[in-house]
Design an enzyme around this catalytic site. Structure first.
Site, PDB file in Angstrom:
ATOM      1  N   GLY A  51       0.848  -1.194   0.000  1.00  5.93           N
ATOM      2  CA  GLY A  51       0.000   0.000   0.000  1.00  5.93           C
ATOM      3  C   GLY A  51       0.878   1.236   0.000  1.00  5.93           C
ATOM      4  O   GLY A  51       2.015   1.206  -0.477  1.00  5.93           O
ATOM      5  N   SER A  52       0.379   2.301   0.571  1.00  4.81           N
ATOM      6  CA  SER A  52       1.098   3.570   0.505  1.00  4.81           C
ATOM      7  C   SER A  52       2.257   3.592   1.515  1.00  4.81           C
ATOM      8  O   SER A  52       2.266   2.838   2.493  1.00  4.81           O
ATOM      9  CB  SER A  52       0.131   4.725   0.785  1.00  4.81           C
ATOM     10  OG  SER A  52      -0.450   4.535   2.047  1.00  4.81           O
TER      11      SER A  52
ATOM     12  N   GLY B 111       2.467   2.025   5.282  1.00  7.20           N
ATOM     13  CA  GLY B 111       3.404   0.898   5.363  1.00  7.20           C
ATOM     14  C   GLY B 111       4.473   1.109   6.422  1.00  7.20           C
ATOM     15  O   GLY B 111       4.786   0.192   7.190  1.00  7.20           O
TER      16      GLY B 111
ATOM     17  N   GLU C 237       5.592  -3.391   0.982  1.00  2.00           N
ATOM     18  CA  GLU C 237       5.840  -2.876  -0.373  1.00  2.00           C
ATOM     19  C   GLU C 237       4.981  -1.638  -0.547  1.00  2.00           C
ATOM     20  O   GLU C 237       3.758  -1.704  -0.392  1.00  2.00           O
ATOM     21  CB  GLU C 237       5.511  -3.939  -1.422  1.00  2.00           C
ATOM     22  CG  GLU C 237       6.579  -5.005  -1.556  1.00  2.00           C
ATOM     23  CD  GLU C 237       7.954  -4.449  -1.905  1.00  2.00           C
ATOM     24  OE1 GLU C 237       8.020  -3.441  -2.629  1.00  2.00           O
ATOM     25  OE2 GLU C 237       8.956  -5.015  -1.436  1.00  2.00           O
TER      26      GLU C 237
ATOM     27  N   CYS D 292       1.352   0.058  -9.329  1.00  2.00           N
ATOM     28  CA  CYS D 292       2.569   0.409  -8.578  1.00  2.00           C
ATOM     29  C   CYS D 292       3.746   0.496  -9.531  1.00  2.00           C
ATOM     30  O   CYS D 292       4.713   1.202  -9.275  1.00  2.00           O
ATOM     31  CB  CYS D 292       2.843  -0.606  -7.486  1.00  2.00           C
ATOM     32  SG  CYS D 292       2.722  -2.294  -8.061  1.00  2.00           S
TER      33      CYS D 292
HETATM   34  P1  NAP Z   1      -3.255   2.363   1.484  1.00  6.07           P
HETATM   35  O1  NAP Z   1      -4.216   3.460   1.690  1.00  6.07           O
HETATM   36  O2  NAP Z   1      -1.945   2.433   2.169  1.00  6.07           O
HETATM   37  O3  NAP Z   1      -4.028   1.027   1.920  1.00  6.07           O
HETATM   38  C1  NAP Z   1      -3.466  -0.263   1.776  1.00  6.07           C
HETATM   39  C2  NAP Z   1      -4.157  -1.213   2.748  1.00  6.07           C
HETATM   40  O4  NAP Z   1      -3.823  -0.827   4.083  1.00  6.07           O
HETATM   41  C3  NAP Z   1      -5.668  -1.194   2.653  1.00  6.07           C
HETATM   42  O5  NAP Z   1      -6.162  -2.492   2.906  1.00  6.07           O
HETATM   43  C4  NAP Z   1      -6.035  -0.246   3.776  1.00  6.07           C
HETATM   44  O6  NAP Z   1      -7.332  -0.474   4.259  1.00  6.07           O
HETATM   45  C5  NAP Z   1      -5.016  -0.618   4.817  1.00  6.07           C
HETATM   46  N1  NAP Z   1      -4.776   0.412   5.813  1.00  6.07           N
HETATM   47  C6  NAP Z   1      -5.047   1.747   5.735  1.00  6.07           C
HETATM   48  N2  NAP Z   1      -4.705   2.353   6.881  1.00  6.07           N
HETATM   49  C7  NAP Z   1      -4.202   1.403   7.703  1.00  6.07           C
HETATM   50  C8  NAP Z   1      -3.700   1.420   9.028  1.00  6.07           C
HETATM   51  N3  NAP Z   1      -3.590   2.538   9.754  1.00  6.07           N
HETATM   52  N4  NAP Z   1      -3.282   0.242   9.573  1.00  6.07           N
HETATM   53  C9  NAP Z   1      -3.356  -0.906   8.866  1.00  6.07           C
HETATM   54  N5  NAP Z   1      -3.851  -0.981   7.608  1.00  6.07           N
HETATM   55  C10 NAP Z   1      -4.238   0.162   7.022  1.00  6.07           C
HETATM   56  O7  NAP Z   1      -2.940   2.136  -0.069  1.00  6.07           O
HETATM   57  P2  NAP Z   1      -3.979   2.072  -1.282  1.00  6.07           P
HETATM   58  O8  NAP Z   1      -4.487   3.435  -1.562  1.00  6.07           O
HETATM   59  O9  NAP Z   1      -4.967   0.973  -1.033  1.00  6.07           O
HETATM   60  O10 NAP Z   1      -3.048   1.574  -2.473  1.00  6.07           O
HETATM   61  C11 NAP Z   1      -2.285   2.424  -3.285  1.00  6.07           C
HETATM   62  C12 NAP Z   1      -0.840   2.430  -2.818  1.00  6.07           C
HETATM   63  O11 NAP Z   1      -0.325   1.089  -2.891  1.00  6.07           O
HETATM   64  C13 NAP Z   1       0.075   3.245  -3.711  1.00  6.07           C
HETATM   65  O12 NAP Z   1       0.954   3.991  -2.893  1.00  6.07           O
HETATM   66  C14 NAP Z   1       0.856   2.207  -4.506  1.00  6.07           C
HETATM   67  O13 NAP Z   1       2.122   2.611  -4.949  1.00  6.07           O
HETATM   68  C15 NAP Z   1       0.967   1.118  -3.502  1.00  6.07           C
HETATM   69  N6  NAP Z   1       1.265  -0.170  -4.125  1.00  6.07           N
HETATM   70  C16 NAP Z   1       2.546  -0.637  -4.026  1.00  6.07           C
HETATM   71  C17 NAP Z   1       2.882  -1.851  -4.623  1.00  6.07           C
HETATM   72  C18 NAP Z   1       4.281  -2.393  -4.505  1.00  6.07           C
HETATM   73  O14 NAP Z   1       4.485  -3.581  -4.762  1.00  6.07           O
HETATM   74  N7  NAP Z   1       5.260  -1.593  -4.126  1.00  6.07           N
HETATM   75  C19 NAP Z   1       1.911  -2.582  -5.312  1.00  6.07           C
HETATM   76  C20 NAP Z   1       0.622  -2.050  -5.400  1.00  6.07           C
HETATM   77  C21 NAP Z   1       0.307  -0.837  -4.791  1.00  6.07           C
HETATM   78  P3  NAP Z   1      -8.601   0.425   3.864  1.00  6.07           P
HETATM   79  O15 NAP Z   1      -8.250   1.126   2.578  1.00  6.07           O
HETATM   80  O16 NAP Z   1      -9.688  -0.549   3.729  1.00  6.07           O
HETATM   81  O17 NAP Z   1      -8.760   1.337   5.013  1.00  6.07           O
END
Ligand code: NAP
Length: 492
Positions: free
Chosen positions: A227-228, A232, A249, A283
């Site tokens: 995730g972000s 992370g 990641e 990503c």
């Molecule tokens: P995100 O907002 O960080 O959320 C990722 C996951 O974490 C979701 O299931 C989210 O749940 C959960 N989450 C949110 N806040 C949390 C907390 N405080 N504690 C624990 N879990 C929490 O990311 P996203 O918007 O879904 O995804 C986009 C991001 O993913 C981008 O930055 C992208 O670059 C990255 N990404 C990276 C890769 C890689 O391999 N490097 C691959 C794909 C995506 P909820 O949303 O349900 O609250």
């Protein structure tokens, strides 16, 4: 209306939570696909306890047999590939062809991991001691918490769940709340493949409630997050505080270098797919192009010709080239960054606004956007936008191109377009990304290759390939003495 259910102890069960959100089609927000009940901390904790109990028996099942169950789940995913892909497209917004591609990637990874059940071996190591045998064996770690983003709702959960299960761990899984329908269909594949109850559990809910309950629970022994970067790093700190292993990641800002000797048609095609495929919400999306002055105008002319032909609209329609941003908040982020780019003095070449066609009237669409004359200090060059916005930086030399490419806190993937061998190898050796490509887009990856980023993109070991099994297993070193005699001399 469909109400999505958790999957706990082998059963699909309705959440007892009181907070509800709609699952909306981002291409047409009038279409509500279902309702998400955000689960409580108590439900998340219950799932961990169920997983901890199931782990005790699952770890005893031989790895090839665990692999056979994952292989059966892969077979079911293959049979349901189009059904799951259509659901994925309707809730996430990527093109159906892209969703089919994502499903195939998930299936490939599940098959690769399933087969690894037959190779989950340690090694026999020669010892100094005569008539002694030393060897290592791989054991599961315990309950794995898996937390995934919305942008690859099938592939990312599978590239974590499949190795975790084959290695003998039990799993608690929290999908992103925006994509519950795909997650539910994936759980059904594992349930019908014969996975024992409680070995894989899914709890739908917010990150703050469900995600953190998983990470903090004493029975959870490892965490795999994608995730972000902000979220992370927070999860990494929490896991470190408990002394458990974590793999995070995170964000990216992937560069492509276009050299003055490049095959420009190849470069244009790679950058076009990399920047605007999946609405720039991969990503691995290309978000920066660093191009040498000598070919910059010709490169941009050809790229713009392709971009201006793009058709936005219903991602289920085969004639559509680009779908919407995933939700209103992501669309706002993209539009805000476009303003930031303009205000900081980048030159807007195309896009920058929203399409006005009837087909796009009810979705979170934004036109594909290219900024020229971007400087490395600008925010659109440094911060992840996660939308169809491409920054072009013009440079004099190959050395300057490398310096600009590495001018980033992130390091997931990258690419170079050149026909020069010296530049190719200098690039491969000097670029600071965990994955890199030569004369091909920044996208994709095969199941048997490691996947992950350097710098602020990734902490912890790589995913995929055989390396991922080091994360999901403990190594036990075994010494067997068959001398039958007391050990003489000093023991050390
Ligand atoms: P995100 O907002 O960080 O959320 C990722 C996951 O974490 C979701 O299931 C989210 O749940 C959960 N989450 C949110 N806040 C949390 C907390 N405080 N504690 C624990 N879990 C929490 O990311 P996203 O918007 O879904 O995804 C986009 C991001 O993913 C981008 O930055 C992208 O670059 C990255 N990404 C990276 C890769 C890689 O391999 N490097 C691959 C794909 C995506 P909820 O949303 O349900 O609250």
């Amino acid at each position: 209306m469909q109400v999505y259910k958790n999957f706990i102890g082998g059963e699909f069960v309705a959440s007892q939570g009181t907070r509800r959100i709609n699952n909306v089609n981002p291409a047409d927000t009038r279409e509500v696909l279902g309702e998400v009940i955000l689960s409580t901390k108590a439900e998340a904790a219950q799932a961990v306890e169920v997983a901890a109990k199931a782990f005790k028996e699952w770890r005893k099942i031989p790895a090839p047999k665990r692999g056979a169950i994952v292989a059966k789940a892969a077979q079911l995913m293959l049979e349901r590939k189009e059904q799951i892909a259509r659901t994925l497209t309707r809730e996430e917004g990527k093109l159906l062809s892209e969703a089919m591609g994502e499903m195939q990637r998930a299936i490939n990874i599940a098959e690769f991991c399933a087969a690894h059940g037959r190779r989950l071996n340690g090694e026999v190591i020669p010892l100094e001691l005569a008539n002694n045998v030393g060897y290592t064996m791989k054991e599961p770690v315990g309950v794995a918490a898996i937390i995934t983003p919305w942008n690859f709702p099938a592939a990312i959960p599978i590239w974590k769940i499949a190795p975790a299960l084959v290695a003998g761990n039990s799993v608690v899984f929290k999908p992103a709340s925006l994509v519950p329908a795909t997650a539910e269909l994936l759980m059904a594949c594992f349930a019908e493949a014969g996975l024992p109850a409680g070995v894989l559990n899914m709890v739908i809910g917010s990150g703050g409630e469900v995600g953190n309950t998983f990470v903090d629970h004493p029975d959870v022994r490892l965490v795999s997050f994608t995730g972000s970067t902000d979220i992370g790093l927070g999860i990494y700190k929490r896991a470190a505080g408990r002394g458990i292993r974590a793999q995070c990641e995170m964000g990216g800002k992937n560069p492509v270098i276009v050299c003055d000797d490049a095959d420009l048609d190849l470069a244009v095609s790679g950058v076009f797919n990399g920047a605007f495929g999946s609405t720039g919400q991969r990503c691995t999306a290309t978000s920066r192009v660093i191009v040498q002055h000598a070919v910059a105008d010709a490169f941009l002319e050809r790229l713009m010709a392709q971009v201006q032909k793009m058709k936005m609209g219903n991602p289920l329609d085969a004639s559509t080239d680009m779908g919407p941003s995933v939700d209103e908040s992501q669309l706002k982020t993209v539009l805000d960054y476009i303003e930031i780019g303009k205000n900081q003095g980048a030159e807007l070449l195309c896009g920058g606004d929203r399409p006005t066609t009837a087909e796009c009237a009810h979705g979170h669409f934004v036109n594909p956007t290219i900024f020229d004359k971007v400087q490395p200090h600008m925010r659109i060059h440094n911060e992840e936008i996660f939308g169809p916005v491409l920054s072009v930086v013009r440079v004099e030399s190959f050395d300057e191109a490398l310096e600009v490419a590495n001018h980033s806190e992130f390091g997931l993937t990258s690419s170079v377009y050149t026909r020069d061998l010296t530049r190719t190898f200098r690039y491969i050796h000097e670029i600071e990304t965990g994955i890199t490509h030569v004369n091909s887009p920044t996208l994709g990856g095969e199941a048997q290759m490691p996947f992950g980023g350097m710098k602020n993109t990734g902490v912890g070991p790589r995913e995929q390939g055989t390396e991922v099994f080091d994360f999901y297993t403990e190594t036990k070193a075994v010494y067997i003495d068959f001398t039958g005699a007391k050990r003489e001399g000093k023991l050390y």
